[in-house]
Design a protein around this motif. Structure first.
Motif, PDB file in Angstrom:
ATOM      1  N   GLU B  77      30.428  -9.456 138.960  1.00 53.59           N
ATOM      2  CA  GLU B  77      29.724  -8.874 137.812  1.00 53.59           C
ATOM      3  C   GLU B  77      28.238  -8.620 138.061  1.00 53.59           C
ATOM      4  O   GLU B  77      27.727  -7.536 137.788  1.00 53.59           O
ATOM      5  N   LEU B  78      27.552  -9.634 138.554  1.00 54.01           N
ATOM      6  CA  LEU B  78      26.112  -9.496 138.770  1.00 54.01           C
ATOM      7  C   LEU B  78      25.801  -8.375 139.760  1.00 54.01           C
ATOM      8  O   LEU B  78      24.824  -7.643 139.604  1.00 54.01           O
ATOM      9  N   GLU B  79      26.670  -8.261 140.773  1.00 53.40           N
ATOM     10  CA  GLU B  79      26.451  -7.215 141.776  1.00 53.40           C
ATOM     11  C   GLU B  79      26.640  -5.821 141.164  1.00 53.40           C
ATOM     12  O   GLU B  79      25.975  -4.871 141.558  1.00 53.40           O
ATOM     13  N   ALA B  80      27.536  -5.718 140.188  1.00 53.80           N
ATOM     14  CA  ALA B  80      27.723  -4.433 139.492  1.00 53.80           C
ATOM     15  C   ALA B  80      26.420  -4.048 138.790  1.00 53.80           C
ATOM     16  O   ALA B  80      25.980  -2.893 138.847  1.00 53.80           O
ATOM     17  N   ALA B  81      25.788  -5.021 138.157  1.00 49.72           N
ATOM     18  CA  ALA B  81      24.524  -4.751 137.459  1.00 49.72           C
ATOM     19  C   ALA B  81      23.424  -4.401 138.454  1.00 49.72           C
ATOM     20  O   ALA B  81      22.632  -3.483 138.232  1.00 49.72           O
ATOM     21  N   ARG B  82      23.414  -5.121 139.567  1.00 48.23           N
ATOM     22  CA  ARG B  82      22.366  -4.896 140.577  1.00 48.23           C
ATOM     23  C   ARG B  82      22.415  -3.478 141.142  1.00 48.23           C
ATOM     24  O   ARG B  82      21.404  -2.838 141.341  1.00 48.23           O
ATOM     25  N   TRP B  83      23.636  -3.008 141.402  1.00 50.59           N
ATOM     26  CA  TRP B  83      23.777  -1.725 142.094  1.00 50.59           C
ATOM     27  C   TRP B  83      23.968  -0.540 141.145  1.00 50.59           C
ATOM     28  O   TRP B  83      24.118   0.591 141.606  1.00 50.59           O
ATOM     29  N   ALA B 110      16.668 -19.104 138.090  1.00 48.89           N
ATOM     30  CA  ALA B 110      16.936 -17.856 137.368  1.00 48.89           C
ATOM     31  C   ALA B 110      18.199 -18.036 136.533  1.00 48.89           C
ATOM     32  O   ALA B 110      18.954 -18.980 136.732  1.00 48.89           O
ATOM     33  N   GLU B 111      18.389 -17.144 135.573  1.00 55.74           N
ATOM     34  CA  GLU B 111      19.583 -17.212 134.717  1.00 55.74           C
ATOM     35  C   GLU B 111      20.536 -16.074 135.055  1.00 55.74           C
ATOM     36  O   GLU B 111      20.109 -14.959 135.328  1.00 55.74           O
ATOM     37  N   TYR B 112      21.821 -16.376 134.988  1.00 55.98           N
ATOM     38  CA  TYR B 112      22.834 -15.330 135.197  1.00 55.98           C
ATOM     39  C   TYR B 112      22.927 -14.530 133.893  1.00 55.98           C
ATOM     40  O   TYR B 112      23.194 -15.106 132.837  1.00 55.98           O
ATOM     41  N   PRO B 113      22.705 -13.220 133.916  1.00 52.88           N
ATOM     42  CA  PRO B 113      22.714 -12.452 132.668  1.00 52.88           C
ATOM     43  C   PRO B 113      24.060 -12.567 131.945  1.00 52.88           C
ATOM     44  O   PRO B 113      25.112 -12.626 132.579  1.00 52.88           O
ATOM     45  N   GLU B 114      24.018 -12.622 130.621  1.00 52.82           N
ATOM     46  CA  GLU B 114      25.241 -12.733 129.821  1.00 52.82           C
ATOM     47  C   GLU B 114      25.807 -11.346 129.519  1.00 52.82           C
ATOM     48  O   GLU B 114      25.085 -10.358 129.506  1.00 52.82           O
ATOM     49  N   GLU B 115      27.079 -11.296 129.225  1.00 54.38           N
ATOM     50  CA  GLU B 115      27.769 -10.079 128.772  1.00 54.38           C
ATOM     51  C   GLU B 115      27.446  -8.829 129.601  1.00 54.38           C
ATOM     52  O   GLU B 115      27.098  -7.783 129.073  1.00 54.38           O
ATOM     53  N   ILE B 116      27.578  -8.985 130.893  1.00 59.32           N
ATOM     54  CA  ILE B 116      27.241  -7.879 131.795  1.00 59.32           C
ATOM     55  C   ILE B 116      28.129  -6.657 131.538  1.00 59.32           C
ATOM     56  O   ILE B 116      27.642  -5.526 131.466  1.00 59.32           O
ATOM     57  N   VAL B 117      29.432  -6.892 131.354  1.00 56.90           N
ATOM     58  CA  VAL B 117      30.351  -5.753 131.185  1.00 56.90           C
ATOM     59  C   VAL B 117      29.973  -4.928 129.958  1.00 56.90           C
ATOM     60  O   VAL B 117      29.900  -3.690 130.023  1.00 56.90           O
ATOM     61  N   GLU B 118      29.687  -5.607 128.840  1.00 59.96           N
ATOM     62  CA  GLU B 118      29.309  -4.890 127.609  1.00 59.96           C
ATOM     63  C   GLU B 118      28.026  -4.086 127.828  1.00 59.96           C
ATOM     64  O   GLU B 118      27.919  -2.936 127.423  1.00 59.96           O
ATOM     65  N   THR B 123      25.441   1.613 128.959  1.00 58.99           N
ATOM     66  CA  THR B 123      24.646   2.584 129.733  1.00 58.99           C
ATOM     67  C   THR B 123      25.341   3.947 129.800  1.00 58.99           C
ATOM     68  O   THR B 123      24.771   4.915 130.292  1.00 58.99           O
ATOM     69  N   GLY B 124      26.564   4.008 129.320  1.00 62.94           N
ATOM     70  CA  GLY B 124      27.279   5.292 129.326  1.00 62.94           C
ATOM     71  C   GLY B 124      28.104   5.509 130.579  1.00 62.94           C
ATOM     72  O   GLY B 124      28.779   6.535 130.711  1.00 62.94           O
ATOM     73  N   ALA B 125      28.062   4.556 131.494  1.00 63.87           N
ATOM     74  CA  ALA B 125      28.859   4.706 132.713  1.00 63.87           C
ATOM     75  C   ALA B 125      30.339   4.484 132.384  1.00 63.87           C
ATOM     76  O   ALA B 125      30.674   3.788 131.429  1.00 63.87           O
ATOM     77  N   ASP B 126      31.204   5.092 133.186  1.00 66.04           N
ATOM     78  CA  ASP B 126      32.647   4.955 133.016  1.00 66.04           C
ATOM     79  C   ASP B 126      33.062   3.642 133.697  1.00 66.04           C
ATOM     80  O   ASP B 126      33.097   3.545 134.920  1.00 66.04           O
ATOM     81  N   ILE B 127      33.336   2.608 132.878  1.00 66.83           N
ATOM     82  CA  ILE B 127      33.550   1.270 133.420  1.00 66.83           C
ATOM     83  C   ILE B 127      35.018   0.841 133.323  1.00 66.83           C
ATOM     84  O   ILE B 127      35.635   0.970 132.274  1.00 66.83           O
ATOM     85  N   THR B 128      35.555   0.323 134.424  1.00 70.85           N
ATOM     86  CA  THR B 128      36.859  -0.335 134.401  1.00 70.85           C
ATOM     87  C   THR B 128      36.655  -1.768 134.862  1.00 70.85           C
ATOM     88  O   THR B 128      36.222  -1.990 136.000  1.00 70.85           O
ATOM     89  N   ALA B 129      36.904  -2.732 133.971  1.00 69.29           N
ATOM     90  CA  ALA B 129      36.721  -4.137 134.345  1.00 69.29           C
ATOM     91  C   ALA B 129      38.083  -4.821 134.434  1.00 69.29           C
ATOM     92  O   ALA B 129      38.888  -4.727 133.515  1.00 69.29           O
ATOM     93  N   VAL B 130      38.337  -5.484 135.564  1.00 69.29           N
ATOM     94  CA  VAL B 130      39.609  -6.197 135.737  1.00 69.29           C
ATOM     95  C   VAL B 130      39.386  -7.569 136.368  1.00 69.29           C
ATOM     96  O   VAL B 130      38.418  -7.766 137.097  1.00 69.29           O
ATOM     97  N   ASP B 131      40.298  -8.482 136.081  1.00 68.67           N
ATOM     98  CA  ASP B 131      40.235  -9.794 136.716  1.00 68.67           C
ATOM     99  C   ASP B 131      41.072  -9.738 137.997  1.00 68.67           C
ATOM    100  O   ASP B 131      42.243 -10.116 138.019  1.00 68.67           O
ATOM    101  N   ALA B 132      40.450  -9.224 139.054  1.00 63.47           N
ATOM    102  CA  ALA B 132      41.182  -9.026 140.312  1.00 63.47           C
ATOM    103  C   ALA B 132      41.485 -10.353 140.998  1.00 63.47           C
ATOM    104  O   ALA B 132      42.447 -10.463 141.756  1.00 63.47           O
TER     105      ALA B 132
END
Lengths: 576, 192
Positions: B77-83, B110-118, B123-132
């Motif tokens: 998740e965090l890497e998705a936000a970073r990139w 540092a704190e891990y940001p909450e609710e990254i997927v939401e 941001t308007g990006a086309d997001i697919t989130a799965v528990d791989a």
């Protein structure tokens, strides 16, 4: 057949096709995979080995060349500093069988301690240097390098960069050429570089450079692509790919596949055809200085940085003033620096060194990560082997702190150039304590066998350096072996050796936790009833442990059951 | 065709490299010019890692820059936000909802940001989130998380299951093949 190959893999293929007989290298990111892939070919056709260091590798390749065989060695940019001694004089002797040395620069310092531009060594050693920009060119240039080497009687440098070495692109495989070993003829005027013979050889070298400049004027490696003549770009290597993607047919290009020596007429002719001339090269202004010396005005480092990597986006912005739009996440994102892996045998040692408030003379390897938070148990890192010799210098010059100082060095690095420093400690008698972190592998570069682990590059049994006997043989009387997973034993040993008034070596021995041969224990668990949330277990900086809701949690996908955290846990909350 | 750009981001050790090699093999089979850029050495040790895959008629630069990626495949998740800044406007982001704390979060710096997927969705990006990770563990090994993510992604590509499986066979070591194929098939059923 067409294959997707890493640049490094394509070089190995090129060596094979060029009929190379011997490859000797020391691993170093981003060059390592060349030799690994080379060792996947039949060793009876192309013999490969890991040498103890780049100097030995280069000299081995020189020897093979003198004996008449096409030979090769690969190294990273800083490795060329180690091999510079033989290289600069091999420039004088020239070759018998073709000799090519690949040097991979690390623009952006993805995995290096500095960002030096190896083209400066080519200029210094007066050697031709060629630089491919993708995998197909890697193979083609590697083969051509042997023709150049034999034609001009000169070792040829093949310059790579992280993005060329570690990018895959399409390569067409061809057959291996049948290149017979050239006969060896005794010729002391060529191969014995004592002053009487080296003086005339220097004249030959300067003459050869003039011939190479003539070659550069017409060589197939230097190509002109004319499109729109408003912008002209002189570039080389990976920077060509960035420029081509950024500017496409909005610019014309002079792509220099041969980056030393540089042509004159070719550059003048190109410069005359374009309105505005840009020199696009990462790191040092090597081409730019040459162009300016020819009296041609150009735009270079006053516009483009000397630091780090370029990209198509960077060039678009700097040349066309176009900025690609992007969306930000909108809040601070914690950085994720590399860390020692869960189960890393180095972890406990660094925790102990921090606890004892030691001054740690560090070295190059995975354990350099001991400098990062939360361990922060490293004071210096310069180059391979510098931990041992640096410690000696500290202790000789300012002996009052000698009971607080240690050197830490890995097994492979110790063999590379640490042992010479240890000889100095013994010979010149400094009261120094050296910790050899023996994890039985060359780790950071991705697990290469080395002279201390009993296996050769092919994984076959080999003679293993007996580190204890070696340390004793050079004059260190106090040599002891500890298990780094046993933290109390490690602490007692370090304390004792620091307080002893003679040089000593502690060999901290446990194989790298990532080795396939290492059997892992089941992941440890936290008994939440017993966990008091004291966070002592976090002090060892294990990536598998974190805190959720005031209690410690162990990530079962990462934990290998090393048990270091259990030693930290006073309430005994961490269990199997 | 215009060059397409795929980024694979994650944490060193998660198998991003293998995922990029499988995608590369699929694209090669599709007859494209392909470049795959990898990261080796120090950055691999638990750090933030990124590999690039570019394909088209002719690919020049092997790297992907901010605002250029058509697709980002994030292993964490965090890497998705970073990139995220690397995603092109209107690009797609497929992410694994696994959370791996980086060292500054572990040490409390540092704190891990909450609710990254939401937040990413906003941001308007086309997001697919799965528990791989769950899919991979169901298939038999947490290590198959990379191939599970490819399974999710594969459904919306022009390449059929057979092409993907052939690429997996080419890139995955023999003994891990069954688990990886199972993870791929389980994930492929998820509508991406």
């Amino acid at each position: 057949m067409t294959k997707l190959m890493l640049g490094n893999q394509a070089i190995a293929r090129g060596l094979y096709e060029a009929g190379v007989k011997l490859v000797s290298s020391y691993p170093g990111t981003p060059s390592t995979e060349i030799t690994e892939y080379a060792s996947s070919y039949d060793k009876n056709e192309m013999y490969c080995e890991w040498a103890p260091n780049e100097k030995v590798a280069c000299e081995t390749a020189i020897g093979a060349s003198v004996a008449g065989a096409r030979s090769f060695c690969a190294m990273k940019h800083v490795g060329l500093n180690v091999a510079a001694d033989p290289l600069y004089t091999a420039s004088y002797t020239g070759v018998n069988g073709g000799l090519v040395i690949a040097v991979a620069d690390d623009q952006g310092m993805h995995s290096s301690q500095n960002e030096q531009d190896s083209r400066n060594h080519a200029i210094g050693a007066k050697l031709p240097m060629i630089e491919p920009s993708d995998s197909a060119e890697c193979k083609e240039y590697a083969k051509l390098a042997y023709e150049l080497s034999e034609k001009f009687d000169v070792p040829v440098l093949l310059r790579l960069s992280t993005r060329v070495s570690h990018s895959q692109s399409l390569v067409e495989e061809e057959e291996r050429a049948n290149i017979p070993v050239r006969p060896y003829e005794k010729n002391i005027r060529k191969y014995v570089m004592m002053p009487a013979f080296a003086k005339p050889k220097h004249v030959t070298v300067e003459k050869r450079t003039l011939e190479l400049i003539q070659y550069a004027e017409n060589c197939p490696l230097n190509t002109v692509e004319m499109h729109d003549a408003k912008i002209g770009v002189i570039t080389a290597g990976i920077a060509y790919q960035y420029a081509k993607e950024a500017l496409g047919e909005k610019a014309s290009y002079l792509k220099l596949g041969m980056v030393n020596p540089l042509p004159e007429k070719l550059i003048r002719d190109f410069a005359e055809k374009v309105e505005e001339l840009y020199i696009i090269e990462e790191l040092d202004p090597v081409i730019e200085n040459h162009v300016r010396k020819l009296g041609i005005s150009c735009i270079g480092k006053e516009r483009f940085t000397l630091i780090g990597e370029y990209s198509q986006r960077y060039l678009k912005e700097k040349i066309l003033g176009v900025k690609t739009e992007c969306t930000d996440f909108g809040e601070d994102i914690p950085v994720r620096p590399p860390v020692m892996c869960a189960g890393c045998p180095h972890r406990g040692i660094f925790y102990t060194l921090k606890k004892l408030n030691c001054i740690v003379s560090g070295d190059i390897g995975c354990y350099t990560l001991g400098a990062s938070a939360p361990l922060q148990a490293m004071d210096t890192t310069v180059c391979m082997g510098a931990s041992v010799s640096g410690l000696h210098g500290m202790n000789k010059a300012v002996p009052q702190d000698e009971n607080k100082r240690v050197a830490v060095i890995g097994d492979s690095t110790f063999i590379h150039s640490g042992v010479t420093g240890l000889i100095n400690i013994a010979y010149n008698r400094s009261n120094s304590t050296v910790i050899v972190l023996d994890n039985s592998i060359t780790g950071m570069t991705g697990h290469q066998n080395n002279p201390a682990n009993g296996k050769d590059i092919y994984g076959d049994p080999a003679c293993a350096v007996d580190l204890e006997a070696l340390c004793k043989a050079v004059g260190i009387n106090r040599v002891r072996i500890i298990d780094p997973y046993n933290m109390s034993e490690a602490e007692a040993a370090i304390k004792e050796e620091l307080s002893t008034e003679e040089p000593s070596v502690i060999i901290s021995r446990r194989p790298c936790a990532l080795l396939k041969s290492v059997k892992h224990k089941p992941a440890l668990k936290v008994d939440t009833d017993k966990c008091v949330g004291c966070k002592m277990c976090l002090k060892i900086g294990c990536p598998a442990i974190s805190v959720t809701g005031g209690k410690c949690v162990i990530d079962h996908t990462q934990c290998v059951g090393c048990g270091i955290c259990r030693e930290m846990c006073k309430p005994g909350a961490i269990t199997e | 065709m215009e060059t397409k750009a795929i980024m694979i981001v994650g944490v060193g050790g998660q198998g991003t490299l293998l995922a990029s090699r499988i995608i590369g093999a699929v694209l090669l089979e599709g007859g494209y010019d392909v470049k795959v850029s990898e990261v080796h050495g120090m950055s691999q040790r638990g750090g933030s890692v990124v590999t690039y895959v570019k394909y088209g008629n002719k690919v020049y630069s092997p790297v992907i820059e901010k605002g250029e990626a058509d697709l980002i495949l994030s292993f964490e998740e965090l890497e998705a936000a970073r990139w995220l800044p690397y995603l092109k406007k209107g690009g797609r982001l497929v992410l694994n909802t696994q959370r791996i704390n980086p060292m500054p979060v572990i040490t409390g710096a540092a704190e891990y940001p909450e609710e990254i997927v939401e937040k990413l969705k906003k941001t308007g990006a086309d997001i697919t989130a799965v528990d791989a990770l769950k899919i991979a563990e169901e298939a038999g090994s947490a290590k198959a998380v990379n191939v599970a993510l490819l399974g999710v992604l594969s459904g919306s590509t022009e390449f059929g299951e057979d092409v993907w499986e052939k690429a997996i066979e080419k890139c995955v070591p023999e003994k891990a093949l069954d688990i990886n194929k199972k993870a791929f098939r389980l994930a492929r059923e998820i509508k991406g």
